[in-house]
Design a protein around this motif. Structure first.
Motif, PDB file in Angstrom:
ATOM      1  N   THR A 144     -22.495  23.898  32.113  1.00  0.00           N
ATOM      2  CA  THR A 144     -22.593  24.979  33.084  1.00  0.00           C
ATOM      3  C   THR A 144     -23.348  26.174  32.502  1.00  0.00           C
ATOM      4  N   ARG A 145     -23.496  27.197  33.346  1.00  0.00           N
ATOM      5  CA  ARG A 145     -24.167  28.420  32.900  1.00  0.00           C
ATOM      6  C   ARG A 145     -23.404  29.082  31.752  1.00  0.00           C
ATOM      7  N   ASP A 146     -22.087  28.948  31.749  1.00  0.00           N
ATOM      8  CA  ASP A 146     -21.289  29.523  30.657  1.00  0.00           C
ATOM      9  C   ASP A 146     -21.588  28.811  29.340  1.00  0.00           C
ATOM     10  N   ASP A 147     -21.740  27.487  29.396  1.00  0.00           N
ATOM     11  CA  ASP A 147     -22.128  26.743  28.192  1.00  0.00           C
ATOM     12  C   ASP A 147     -23.482  27.223  27.686  1.00  0.00           C
ATOM     13  N   GLN A 148     -24.389  27.476  28.632  1.00  0.00           N
ATOM     14  CA  GLN A 148     -25.730  27.945  28.254  1.00  0.00           C
ATOM     15  C   GLN A 148     -25.649  29.307  27.565  1.00  0.00           C
ATOM     16  N   ALA A 149     -24.860  30.211  28.126  1.00  0.00           N
ATOM     17  CA  ALA A 149     -24.722  31.549  27.543  1.00  0.00           C
ATOM     18  C   ALA A 149     -24.122  31.471  26.147  1.00  0.00           C
ATOM     19  N   GLU A 150     -23.129  30.613  25.970  1.00  0.00           N
ATOM     20  CA  GLU A 150     -22.520  30.439  24.647  1.00  0.00           C
ATOM     21  C   GLU A 150     -23.532  29.895  23.650  1.00  0.00           C
ATOM     22  N   GLN A 151     -24.372  28.970  24.112  1.00  0.00           N
ATOM     23  CA  GLN A 151     -25.405  28.397  23.241  1.00  0.00           C
ATOM     24  C   GLN A 151     -26.378  29.474  22.777  1.00  0.00           C
ATOM     25  N   VAL A 152     -26.786  30.335  23.705  1.00  0.00           N
ATOM     26  CA  VAL A 152     -27.724  31.413  23.359  1.00  0.00           C
ATOM     27  C   VAL A 152     -27.064  32.399  22.401  1.00  0.00           C
ATOM     28  N   LEU A 153     -25.806  32.719  22.645  1.00  0.00           N
ATOM     29  CA  LEU A 153     -25.093  33.650  21.773  1.00  0.00           C
ATOM     30  C   LEU A 153     -24.985  33.091  20.360  1.00  0.00           C
ATOM     31  N   LEU A 154     -24.724  31.811  20.239  1.00  0.00           N
ATOM     32  CA  LEU A 154     -24.668  31.176  18.914  1.00  0.00           C
ATOM     33  C   LEU A 154     -26.029  31.244  18.233  1.00  0.00           C
ATOM     34  N   GLY A 155     -27.091  31.040  19.000  1.00  0.00           N
ATOM     35  CA  GLY A 155     -28.435  31.145  18.440  1.00  0.00           C
ATOM     36  C   GLY A 155     -28.732  32.543  17.939  1.00  0.00           C
ATOM     37  N   LEU A 161      -8.753  17.039  41.880  1.00  0.00           N
ATOM     38  CA  LEU A 161      -8.920  16.365  40.588  1.00  0.00           C
ATOM     39  C   LEU A 161      -8.098  17.083  39.515  1.00  0.00           C
ATOM     40  N   VAL A 162      -7.477  16.312  38.653  1.00  0.00           N
ATOM     41  CA  VAL A 162      -6.620  16.867  37.594  1.00  0.00           C
ATOM     42  C   VAL A 162      -7.397  16.826  36.281  1.00  0.00           C
ATOM     43  N   ALA A 163      -7.727  17.998  35.772  1.00  0.00           N
ATOM     44  CA  ALA A 163      -8.552  18.091  34.561  1.00  0.00           C
ATOM     45  C   ALA A 163      -7.682  18.123  33.310  1.00  0.00           C
ATOM     46  N   TRP A 164      -8.259  17.588  32.254  1.00  0.00           N
ATOM     47  CA  TRP A 164      -7.626  17.607  30.924  1.00  0.00           C
ATOM     48  C   TRP A 164      -8.193  18.771  30.136  1.00  0.00           C
ATOM     49  N   GLU A 165      -7.331  19.505  29.457  1.00  0.00           N
ATOM     50  CA  GLU A 165      -7.777  20.628  28.633  1.00  0.00           C
ATOM     51  C   GLU A 165      -7.830  20.189  27.179  1.00  0.00           C
ATOM     52  N   ASP A 166      -9.020  20.084  26.649  1.00  0.00           N
ATOM     53  CA  ASP A 166      -9.210  19.664  25.263  1.00  0.00           C
ATOM     54  C   ASP A 166      -8.674  20.750  24.326  1.00  0.00           C
ATOM     55  N   PRO A 167      -7.711  20.434  23.458  1.00  0.00           N
ATOM     56  CA  PRO A 167      -7.177  21.448  22.536  1.00  0.00           C
ATOM     57  C   PRO A 167      -8.238  22.028  21.615  1.00  0.00           C
ATOM     58  N   MET A 168      -9.328  21.278  21.398  1.00  0.00           N
ATOM     59  CA  MET A 168     -10.404  21.813  20.564  1.00  0.00           C
ATOM     60  C   MET A 168     -11.075  23.012  21.225  1.00  0.00           C
ATOM     61  N   ASN A 169     -10.928  23.151  22.556  1.00  0.00           N
ATOM     62  CA  ASN A 169     -11.540  24.269  23.270  1.00  0.00           C
ATOM     63  C   ASN A 169     -10.847  25.601  22.996  1.00  0.00           C
ATOM     64  N   SER A 170      -9.701  25.559  22.345  1.00  0.00           N
ATOM     65  CA  SER A 170      -9.004  26.793  21.983  1.00  0.00           C
ATOM     66  C   SER A 170      -8.819  26.927  20.469  1.00  0.00           C
ATOM     67  N   ASP A 171      -9.458  26.061  19.723  1.00  0.00           N
ATOM     68  CA  ASP A 171      -9.344  26.077  18.269  1.00  0.00           C
ATOM     69  C   ASP A 171     -10.442  26.968  17.690  1.00  0.00           C
ATOM     70  N   ARG A 172     -10.067  28.112  17.148  1.00  0.00           N
ATOM     71  CA  ARG A 172     -11.047  29.073  16.650  1.00  0.00           C
ATOM     72  C   ARG A 172     -11.747  28.622  15.369  1.00  0.00           C
ATOM     73  N   ALA A 173     -11.381  27.465  14.883  1.00  0.00           N
ATOM     74  CA  ALA A 173     -12.117  26.913  13.742  1.00  0.00           C
ATOM     75  C   ALA A 173     -13.531  26.525  14.155  1.00  0.00           C
ATOM     76  N   PHE A 174     -13.748  26.357  15.461  1.00  0.00           N
ATOM     77  CA  PHE A 174     -15.058  25.942  15.953  1.00  0.00           C
ATOM     78  C   PHE A 174     -15.844  27.159  16.439  1.00  0.00           C
ATOM     79  N   ALA A 175     -17.111  27.215  16.038  1.00  0.00           N
ATOM     80  CA  ALA A 175     -17.952  28.366  16.355  1.00  0.00           C
ATOM     81  C   ALA A 175     -18.095  28.559  17.859  1.00  0.00           C
ATOM     82  N   ARG A 176     -18.168  27.463  18.623  1.00  0.00           N
ATOM     83  CA  ARG A 176     -18.354  27.605  20.067  1.00  0.00           C
ATOM     84  C   ARG A 176     -17.153  28.281  20.714  1.00  0.00           C
ATOM     85  N   VAL A 177     -15.957  28.019  20.216  1.00  0.00           N
ATOM     86  CA  VAL A 177     -14.760  28.670  20.756  1.00  0.00           C
ATOM     87  C   VAL A 177     -14.823  30.166  20.482  1.00  0.00           C
ATOM     88  N   ARG A 178     -15.232  30.534  19.285  1.00  0.00           N
ATOM     89  CA  ARG A 178     -15.352  31.963  18.950  1.00  0.00           C
ATOM     90  C   ARG A 178     -16.441  32.623  19.789  1.00  0.00           C
TER      91      ARG A 178
END
Length: 334
Positions: free
Chosen positions: A135-146, A191-208
């Motif tokens: 999504t657009r949010d993923d894109q914004a996060e990618q740019v911020l990481l860059g 639809l019932v979505a699954w929440e990946d615990p890695m999405n809240s793990d601050r060890a990953f740069a994308r989460v931060r």
């Protein structure tokens, strides 16, 4: 499969445009993790399928990184089947440790599994494509990481709507939509979505990066993610043009080395791209090359005072002799 909620219509429009580019009889597959974005993609693909002369299905990739990953994959597969998608495949990704980090290793394993599975499923079709739920949010996060890495235009250009890996086109039909739209579409489709615990793990740069983006929007006002995504679109056009010009400017492979004059005559923005092509052609791993490596090579042309040889990833040596620059494995006393 109706589109009673505006979010459903938004998702369907993106998928409709992706399907319109496929020849009749093609196979379009949603890459589904079980999360909100990919399930909304699956819902939109199932809704649009009957209006197009294409087969629509799904691939669920199980990375095996969570204790309940197999059950999660089966639940996602069942929801895709209930939507009417067929064929639906669940595949195991083999995540190898390369030193690039878990996120990068899992991503590479996922793309490999998707491409191989899509190619096998698409053998009886004139063409196949895999749709991704970024999504657009993923894109914004990618740019911020860059930005945080101090990367160049290509990295800041973010993700493209279309990328081809091997013979498989990967399409991102939801890249213009915010994450809140996919969440609303999932709810509307039940639809019932699954929440990946890695999405809240601050060890990953994308989460931060996600948390930082939310904090910045709180301070600077809404619209930051949209602005970053818009900047990525503009930079991508520039980067595409520079890459095209650089491709034309790459000197032919010459055992005698590259003439310094051929590089010195190029504008700096082109020369850095030509250097990357020369180095990867010689065997340097693309992901291991840094701006510092390229800058060191460039000084052999712009600030030559007898330095070298340079040691680069891929066990390469770059050194200058007279009016030639040599790139290759170590020789003699190097």
């Amino acid at each position: 499969m109706g589109a009673g909620h505006p979010s459903q219509a938004d998702c369907r429009r993106g998928v409709r445009a992706a399907l319109a580019g496929l020849p009749a009889g093609s196979l379009a597959l949603a890459a589904v993790s079980g999360g909100t974005d990919s399930l909304a993609l699956a819902g939109a693909l199932a809704a649009e399928g009957p209006a197009h002369d294409v087969t629509v299905g799904a691939i669920i990739v199980d990375h095996g990184l969570q204790p309940d990953s197999a059950e999660t994959a089966l639940l996602a597969a069942q929801q895709c089947a209930d939507l009417g998608l067929a064929p639906v495949a669940v595949v195991q990704a083999v995540v190898s440790t390369t030193g690039a980090g878990l996120e990068a290793d899992a991503r590479e394993a996922r793309y490999t599994a998707l491409a191989e599975t899509a190619a096998a499923m698409g053998e009886e079709h004139p063409a196949h494509a895999v749709l991704l739920g970024h999504t657009r949010d993923d894109q914004a996060e990618q740019v911020l990481l860059g930005l945080a890495r101090g990367s160049g235009a290509r990295s800041l250009a973010g993700m493209s709507d279309l990328v081809v890996r091997g013979a498989t086109p990967f399409v991102r039909p939801l890249l213009h939509l915010p994450r809140e739209t996919t969440a609303a579409a999932c709810a509307a489709w039940g639809l019932v979505a699954w929440e990946d615990p890695m999405n809240s793990d601050r060890a990953f740069a994308r989460v931060r990066a996600r948390e930082a983006l939310a904090a910045l929007e709180a301070d600077l006002g809404p619209g930051l993610a949209q602005a970053l995504a818009r900047s990525a679109d503009l930079l991508r056009d520039d980067a595409d043009l520079l890459d095209e010009l650089a491709e034309r400017a790459v000197p032919d492979d010459d055992p005698a080395g590259v003439r310094v004059g051929e590089l010195a005559d190029l504008a700096p923005a082109l020369r850095s791209r030509v250097w990357r092509r020369l180095l990867t052609r010689a065997g340097a791993p693309t992901g291991a090359l840094t701006a510092g490596h390229v800058a060191g090579c460039d000084r052999l042309v712009t600030d030559w005072h007898g330095q070298g040889p340079l040691h680069l990833p891929g066990d390469l040596r770059v050194h200058r002799v007279g009016d030639r620059v040599h790139i290759g494995p170590p020789t003699g006393g190097q």
